[in-house]
Write a protein that holds these residues in place. Structure first.
Motif, PDB file in Angstrom:
ATOM      1  N   ASP A  99       0.826  -1.201   0.000  1.00 58.08           N
ATOM      2  CA  ASP A  99       0.000   0.000   0.000  1.00 58.08           C
ATOM      3  C   ASP A  99       0.862   1.253   0.000  1.00 58.08           C
ATOM      4  OD1 ASP A  99       0.900   0.409   2.612  1.00 58.08           O
ATOM      5  OD2 ASP A  99      -0.951  -0.308   3.537  1.00 58.08           O
ATOM      6  N   GLU A 100       0.217   2.412   0.155  1.00 53.53           N
ATOM      7  CA  GLU A 100       0.935   3.674   0.063  1.00 53.53           C
ATOM      8  C   GLU A 100       1.948   3.872   1.182  1.00 53.53           C
ATOM      9  OE1 GLU A 100      -2.946   4.347   2.279  1.00 53.53           O
ATOM     10  OE2 GLU A 100      -2.261   3.292   0.481  1.00 53.53           O
ATOM     11  N   ASN A 101       1.788   3.109   2.288  1.00 52.18           N
ATOM     12  CA  ASN A 101       2.739   3.173   3.397  1.00 52.18           C
ATOM     13  C   ASN A 101       3.761   2.053   3.357  1.00 52.18           C
ATOM     14  OD1 ASN A 101       1.438   5.443   4.657  1.00 52.18           O
ATOM     15  ND2 ASN A 101      -0.188   4.045   5.321  1.00 52.18           N
ATOM     16  N   ARG A 102       3.804   1.349   2.223  1.00 57.23           N
ATOM     17  CA  ARG A 102       4.736   0.229   2.003  1.00 57.23           C
ATOM     18  C   ARG A 102       4.454  -0.951   2.933  1.00 57.23           C
ATOM     19  NH1 ARG A 102       6.055  -0.461  -2.476  1.00 57.23           N
ATOM     20  NH2 ARG A 102       7.866  -1.735  -1.869  1.00 57.23           N
ATOM     21  N   ASN A 103       3.205  -1.070   3.352  1.00 60.29           N
ATOM     22  CA  ASN A 103       2.789  -2.237   4.123  1.00 60.29           C
ATOM     23  C   ASN A 103       2.302  -3.322   3.172  1.00 60.29           C
ATOM     24  OD1 ASN A 103       3.174  -1.138   6.766  1.00 60.29           O
ATOM     25  ND2 ASN A 103       1.315   0.074   6.475  1.00 60.29           N
ATOM     26  N   PRO A 104       2.676  -4.583   3.386  1.00 60.54           N
ATOM     27  CA  PRO A 104       2.260  -5.657   2.483  1.00 60.54           C
ATOM     28  C   PRO A 104       0.766  -5.936   2.561  1.00 60.54           C
ATOM     29  CG  PRO A 104       3.371  -6.561   4.398  1.00 60.54           C
ATOM     30  CD  PRO A 104       3.521  -5.066   4.489  1.00 60.54           C
ATOM     31  N   VAL A 105       0.151  -6.193   1.412  1.00 62.57           N
ATOM     32  CA  VAL A 105      -1.259  -6.572   1.326  1.00 62.57           C
ATOM     33  C   VAL A 105      -1.331  -7.837   0.487  1.00 62.57           C
ATOM     34  CG1 VAL A 105      -3.573  -5.903   0.582  1.00 62.57           C
ATOM     35  CG2 VAL A 105      -1.989  -4.164   1.458  1.00 62.57           C
ATOM     36  N   SER A 106      -1.853  -8.918   1.072  1.00 60.60           N
ATOM     37  CA  SER A 106      -1.892 -10.203   0.376  1.00 60.60           C
ATOM     38  C   SER A 106      -2.978 -11.086   0.962  1.00 60.60           C
ATOM     39  CB  SER A 106      -0.537 -10.905   0.491  1.00 60.60           C
ATOM     40  OG  SER A 106      -0.612 -12.233   0.011  1.00 60.60           O
ATOM     41  N   SER A 107      -3.642 -11.845   0.091  1.00 57.10           N
ATOM     42  CA  SER A 107      -4.637 -12.817   0.549  1.00 57.10           C
ATOM     43  C   SER A 107      -4.003 -13.933   1.364  1.00 57.10           C
ATOM     44  CB  SER A 107      -5.371 -13.429  -0.651  1.00 57.10           C
ATOM     45  OG  SER A 107      -6.024 -12.444  -1.412  1.00 57.10           O
ATOM     46  N   ASP A 108      -2.695 -14.128   1.199  1.00 59.36           N
ATOM     47  CA  ASP A 108      -2.003 -15.242   1.846  1.00 59.36           C
ATOM     48  C   ASP A 108      -1.492 -14.903   3.240  1.00 59.36           C
ATOM     49  OD1 ASP A 108      -2.402 -16.528  -0.588  1.00 59.36           O
ATOM     50  OD2 ASP A 108      -0.478 -15.843  -1.368  1.00 59.36           O
ATOM     51  N   TYR A 109      -1.638 -13.649   3.662  1.00 61.88           N
ATOM     52  CA  TYR A 109      -1.150 -13.215   4.969  1.00 61.88           C
ATOM     53  C   TYR A 109      -2.249 -12.451   5.699  1.00 61.88           C
ATOM     54  CZ  TYR A 109       3.486 -14.451   3.259  1.00 61.88           C
ATOM     55  OH  TYR A 109       4.563 -15.139   2.756  1.00 61.88           O
ATOM     56  N   LEU A 110      -2.048 -12.297   6.989  1.00 60.26           N
ATOM     57  CA  LEU A 110      -3.030 -11.612   7.818  1.00 60.26           C
ATOM     58  C   LEU A 110      -3.198 -10.162   7.388  1.00 60.26           C
ATOM     59  CD1 LEU A 110      -4.819 -11.787  10.448  1.00 60.26           C
ATOM     60  CD2 LEU A 110      -2.871 -10.759  11.621  1.00 60.26           C
ATOM     61  N   TYR A 111      -4.449  -9.754   7.227  1.00 58.25           N
ATOM     62  CA  TYR A 111      -4.782  -8.355   6.977  1.00 58.25           C
ATOM     63  C   TYR A 111      -5.607  -7.846   8.141  1.00 58.25           C
ATOM     64  CZ  TYR A 111      -7.293  -4.259   5.333  1.00 58.25           C
ATOM     65  OH  TYR A 111      -7.826  -3.003   5.233  1.00 58.25           O
ATOM     66  N   MET A 112      -5.228  -6.696   8.666  1.00 59.13           N
ATOM     67  CA  MET A 112      -6.006  -6.080   9.746  1.00 59.13           C
ATOM     68  C   MET A 112      -6.188  -4.600   9.463  1.00 59.13           C
ATOM     69  SD  MET A 112      -5.541  -6.074  13.908  1.00 59.13           S
ATOM     70  CE  MET A 112      -3.948  -5.244  13.942  1.00 59.13           C
TER      71      MET A 112
END
Length: 224
Positions: A99-112
């Motif tokens: 994302d814009e803050n360089r945080n990972p976004v993936s269906s394979d990992y936890l998203y909160m």
């Protein structure tokens, strides 16, 4: 049930014993969230810890379990989720982006979605405490100690102030272990017992809340 899983487990155990199906129940909780966290997820990796707990519920013990207040709201499921790896989506999607803050976004990992989880907590936990006190015929000041799911200290402090609980009657247990999800309440209870914060005859309110959304609370009446 994630963060409220321990309370829900206690409710199932009490139900089995109360209706004569079982004399004793062994309740196990275990969370290994690290395997669901992307190595570059600096936000979530600083929050969660892996842990497990074991609790024996029987007709003879150190406390009596009171009446419960329980609730769920599936509309918030997408705000705390690992989308792939379960029955619905068994295969990994390999769709990693940042994302814009360089945080990972993936269906394979936890998203909160931290902001939405925070809002859900503030909206649901205060009425949860009011409801469980009402069901047990108690007032807020009748409770000797409040042991909430150990999400993070900022959220706990905010909740404590919103519910108007004095700091000396509100228990913290996360500096060494972090947010251990369904294990946070039993770990806090064991630590409080070991440290003498729970001693003698005391009424202890426990409350779990989070993934699902789900929430649950009960009163533990310690007798020794």
């Amino acid at each position: 049930m994630g963060c409220s899983g321990y309370v829900y487990g206690l409710s199932l155990a009490k139900g089995l014993i109360s209706c004569g199906v079982a004399n004793s129940v062994l309740l196990l909780t275990g969370e290994t969230y690290n395997k669901h966290l992307h190595p570059k997820d600096k936000g979530n990796r600083t929050i969660f810890g892996d842990a497990a707990s074991a609790t024996v519920i029987s007709t003879n013990g150190i406390s009596e379990i009171g009446d419960f207040s329980l609730g769920t709201d599936g509309s918030g499921a997408d705000n705390l989720i690992v989308r792939s790896g379960g029955m619905r989506i068994p295969e990994k999607r390999c769709d990693l982006s940042f994302d814009e803050n360089r945080n990972p976004v993936s269906s394979d990992y936890l998203y909160m979605n931290g902001a939405e989880i925070f809002t859900f907590t503030l909206d649901n936990v205060p009425p949860l405490i009011d409801d469980v006190l009402s069901k047990n015929g108690l007032a807020k000041d009748d409770i000797d100690l409040y042991v909430f799911h150990q999400a993070n200290k900022y959220m706990l402090n905010f909740l404590r102030k919103k519910i108007h609980i004095e700091e000396e009657r509100f228990y913290y247990c996360l500096s060494e272990v972090g947010n251990t999800v369904s294990n946070s309440i039993p770990i806090a209870l064991k630590t409080a017992l070991d440290d003498g914060d729970i001693n003698g005859k005391m009424k202890v309110a426990i409350a779990g809340f989070g993934v699902g959304y789900s929430w649950g609370s009960t009163i533990l009446y310690f007798n020794s």
